[in-house]
Design a protein around this motif. Structure first.
Motif, PDB file in Angstrom:
ATOM      1  N   TYR A 110       0.842  -1.201   0.000  1.00 40.79           N
ATOM      2  CA  TYR A 110       0.000   0.000   0.000  1.00 40.79           C
ATOM      3  C   TYR A 110       0.877   1.251   0.000  1.00 40.79           C
ATOM      4  CZ  TYR A 110      -3.085   3.604   1.941  1.00 40.79           C
ATOM      5  OH  TYR A 110      -3.774   4.772   2.165  1.00 40.79           O
ATOM      6  N   TRP A 111       1.861   1.294   0.930  1.00 38.24           N
ATOM      7  CA  TRP A 111       2.719   2.469   1.020  1.00 38.24           C
ATOM      8  C   TRP A 111       3.627   2.620  -0.190  1.00 38.24           C
ATOM      9  CZ3 TRP A 111       1.758   6.663   3.209  1.00 38.24           C
ATOM     10  CH2 TRP A 111       0.989   6.698   4.363  1.00 38.24           C
ATOM     11  N   ALA A 112       4.032   1.521  -0.782  1.00 41.97           N
ATOM     12  CA  ALA A 112       4.855   1.604  -1.997  1.00 41.97           C
ATOM     13  C   ALA A 112       4.072   2.300  -3.109  1.00 41.97           C
ATOM     14  CB  ALA A 112       5.294   0.211  -2.434  1.00 41.97           C
ATOM     15  N   ARG A 113       2.795   1.956  -3.255  1.00 42.69           N
ATOM     16  CA  ARG A 113       1.949   2.595  -4.286  1.00 42.69           C
ATOM     17  C   ARG A 113       1.785   4.089  -4.004  1.00 42.69           C
ATOM     18  NH1 ARG A 113      -0.966  -2.074  -3.448  1.00 42.69           N
ATOM     19  NH2 ARG A 113      -2.517  -1.001  -2.207  1.00 42.69           N
ATOM     20  N   LEU A 114       1.469   4.435  -2.759  1.00 40.20           N
ATOM     21  CA  LEU A 114       1.257   5.844  -2.415  1.00 40.20           C
ATOM     22  C   LEU A 114       2.534   6.657  -2.548  1.00 40.20           C
ATOM     23  CD1 LEU A 114      -1.602   5.189  -1.503  1.00 40.20           C
ATOM     24  CD2 LEU A 114      -1.166   6.542   0.534  1.00 40.20           C
ATOM     25  N   THR A 115       3.643   6.103  -2.116  1.00 38.57           N
ATOM     26  CA  THR A 115       4.917   6.802  -2.197  1.00 38.57           C
ATOM     27  C   THR A 115       5.327   6.997  -3.651  1.00 38.57           C
ATOM     28  OG1 THR A 115       5.576   5.870  -0.078  1.00 38.57           O
ATOM     29  CG2 THR A 115       7.329   6.771  -1.448  1.00 38.57           C
ATOM     30  N   PHE A 116       5.182   5.958  -4.470  1.00 38.25           N
ATOM     31  CA  PHE A 116       5.560   6.032  -5.880  1.00 38.25           C
ATOM     32  C   PHE A 116       4.726   7.079  -6.620  1.00 38.25           C
ATOM     33  CE2 PHE A 116       5.187   4.645 -10.327  1.00 38.25           C
ATOM     34  CZ  PHE A 116       6.533   4.680 -10.684  1.00 38.25           C
ATOM     35  N   SER A 117       3.443   7.156  -6.282  1.00 38.19           N
ATOM     36  CA  SER A 117       2.562   8.111  -6.951  1.00 38.19           C
ATOM     37  C   SER A 117       2.685   9.525  -6.379  1.00 38.19           C
ATOM     38  CB  SER A 117       1.112   7.639  -6.861  1.00 38.19           C
ATOM     39  OG  SER A 117       0.665   7.684  -5.521  1.00 38.19           O
ATOM     40  N   GLY A 118       3.437   9.674  -5.272  1.00 40.18           N
ATOM     41  CA  GLY A 118       3.631  10.979  -4.668  1.00 40.18           C
ATOM     42  C   GLY A 118       2.442  11.461  -3.852  1.00 40.18           C
ATOM     43  N   GLN A 119       1.527  10.583  -3.535  1.00 39.99           N
ATOM     44  CA  GLN A 119       0.319  10.977  -2.808  1.00 39.99           C
ATOM     45  C   GLN A 119       0.551  11.172  -1.313  1.00 39.99           C
ATOM     46  OE1 GLN A 119      -2.554   7.993  -3.786  1.00 39.99           O
ATOM     47  NE2 GLN A 119      -2.937   8.818  -5.812  1.00 39.99           N
TER      48      GLN A 119
END
Length: 146
Positions: free
Chosen positions: A92-101
């Motif tokens: 979950y955090w990998a997705r949010l971090t990668f997208s800059g959210q």
């Protein structure tokens, strides 16, 4: 008879760590200067999942997380709070971090560091075993020992 006792002892020895893990009583704590007295489960989920950036009193939230290598508290916290394992939380955090959210919570090396960081930050929020919560923090949510 001795064989049965030995087998029973071996089985109980294997189950003992699991029983101890389940008996850990976790609580969510905030800086004692924060005016928030209680948080709901949804509040805690939203702060730790990056959806809520302020505590209910308007103070910027500064969630503090334990490193996975420090013990079982982190796994228990996310299991009890979200019914998710650490691999799912990391994804979950990998997705949010990668997208800059959003950025994941600050990582602490130990429970002592969690307590110190919460004490030093007005919007500090962390989780610890109930027995470790002291005058430096205020308990605002109980995860219990499900």
């Amino acid at each position: 008879m001795a064989t049965i006792r030995l087998a029973t002892f071996c089985i109980l020895s294997l189950l003992w760590p699991a029983g101890v893990a389940c008996a850990v009583d976790l609580v969510v704590v905030v800086n004692p200067g924060c005016s928030v007295m209680r948080l709901t489960r949804d509040d805690v989920i939203n702060v730790y999942m990056g959806r809520l950036r302020k505590l209910p009193d308007g103070t910027p939230a500064r969630p503090i997380d334990l490193l996975s290598s420090t013990g079982q508290e982190k796994q228990l916290f996310y299991q009890r709070l979200l019914s998710r394992d650490l691999a799912e939380v990391r994804a979950y955090w990998a997705r949010l971090t990668f997208s800059g959210q959003a950025s994941p919570p600050v990582q602490a090396d130990s429970t002592e560091e969690v307590l110190t960081l919460v004490q030093r930050n007005p919007g500090g929020i962390g989780y610890v075993e109930r027995s470790r919560a002291d005058a430096r923090v205020r308990v605002v949510f109980e995860l219990g020992d499900k």
